[in-house]
Design an enzyme around this catalytic site. Sequence first.
Site: not given
Ligand code: NAD
Length: 504
Positions: A164, A189-190, A222, A264, A298, A347, A397
């Site tokens: 993320p 994949k960042p 993603g 996670e 998170c 937002e 959240e």
């Molecule tokens: P996100 O789920 O939108 O994206 C995370 C990653 O997943 C990104 O690289 C994104 O491009 C990819 N992604 C999104 N949809 C996908 C799909 N359909 N297939 C494959 N990859 C996909 O999350 P975010 O907005 O980047 O991060 C915030 C979230 O991450 C929050 O909910 C936070 O709580 C959680 N988080 C959890 C932890 C943990 O260790 N539990 C740590 C950090 C962040």
Amino acid sequence: MNRDAQQQAGPVAASADLCGFINGAFVTPAEPYRLPVIDPATEQQVGSLLESDARQVDAAVRSARDAFESGVWSRQSTDRRQACMLRVRDLIMRDADALAASECTNTGIPLKQLRQLHIPGAAHHFQFYAEVASQLKGELHQQRSGYQLQVSREPVGVAALISPWNGPVNMSCAKIAAALAFGNSCVLKPSEYTPLAFVRLMEILREAGVPDGVVNMVNGRGAVTGAALASHADIDLVSFTGGSVSGPLVNAAAARNLKRTTMELGGKSANIILESADLERALDGALAGIFMTNGQQCLAGSRILVQRSIAPAFIERFVERTRAIRIGNPFDPRTELGPMAYRAHMERVLAYAEIARAEGATLLFGGQRASQMAEGWYVEPTVVHASSNDLRICQEEVFGPLATFLEFDTLDDAIAIANASDFGLVAYLWTNDLSAVTKATRTLRAGTIWVNTTLVGDPRAPFGGVKQSGSGREGGIGSVEFYTELKSVVIPNGPAPVQRIGLG
Ligand code: NAD
């Protein structure tokens, strides 16, 4: 390092094209879809991400597979792998200023937090997992007469690592280091929002001598790049850190090919403060627990549960301290709260302040864009007092600098409120009452519980959540189990009898 210095010495020019890294080289797609990469403190574009399409994802997975099968890393001696990983650690620390500056430019996380915590943390993952790998051991069972059974751990193969935007380099390095330590290859994949610092990171891995193809990177959205990676038939596992909406999609895509995953995901973690606590420390802990990393964590203690007897005074002091939080340019060492990572996220956070008002919670402080900042996606640190844990502001959240207070009478009430959540990532408890500690730590449903402390990351601690906060664990034994495959080998001690068939 200030912003001017970073722009002179930074790893990528302001208009840099950011692309994938496959088989040891940066690779530009033929007709790339471009995404702007933006500095959230200035709202200025600092680069363009050239999205990796499905063909590039396939090339990255093949590169990782070829490297894995070649044995160049997977069958390399542990000593050599360890030496290489320690070089990665050293190079991350050598380039810590530049990495922190890139990350600061792209995420808005205060430079000081990046330089003191995130980047040293990223380096330490390589040291820690190199040491874990050097201690990896198998089992020998001799209970069955005439035979010995060996159980060993082998690399799983090609790891898909999806990370993320709220701690891009640090969280990605935890995954890369754990995957590499046991001999896997990987495709990272960042987040598409925060690709900036990964150019330098890939260069560091190459300079340290990680063989070509062992670490690959694809960049993009993603639903495009991430989905192509998670559903690829030739990966062997998916380590995913992200939200509770995309997590299940990734999990389902991987499950169709029977790939193991760690998920996670998000949290709405309870921070329980009992009247028996050291209230000064609890106050510090509650503030850090919600407002570090710009509130985008998170593991934030976002539901602060205070015992009713101490609530008025505690909340008043919390608001006082919140009012004094220094909002500012993330490059300024005095800054404690920077901007939200991207506009839509700002937002979303602001919308939750409105939701809180609309559902009858009391807004004690904040809830607006920070008016003192002329530009950038800044939100005031926000404090809300809720009457019921059922409100959306207590159940969903926010992932921003928004603390919600609830009051309770007894420890049992606090535990019930804490557990009345779809999430279960972490829980915090502040008390000097030992019996309260033992009871709460047994009954709180969360993957990690911090008692009289906050945000203490330890790579030995398996980290992950229950319920909607995810499944599986990484860290310590969790990573050993996830990034290795068990193999059983049975050997007779002599010419053991074999069933004979087909003799007529
Ligand atoms: P996100 O789920 O939108 O994206 C995370 C990653 O997943 C990104 O690289 C994104 O491009 C990819 N992604 C999104 N949809 C996908 C799909 N359909 N297939 C494959 N990859 C996909 O999350 P975010 O907005 O980047 O991060 C915030 C979230 O991450 C929050 O909910 C936070 O709580 C959680 N988080 C959890 C932890 C943990 O260790 N539990 C740590 C950090 C962040």
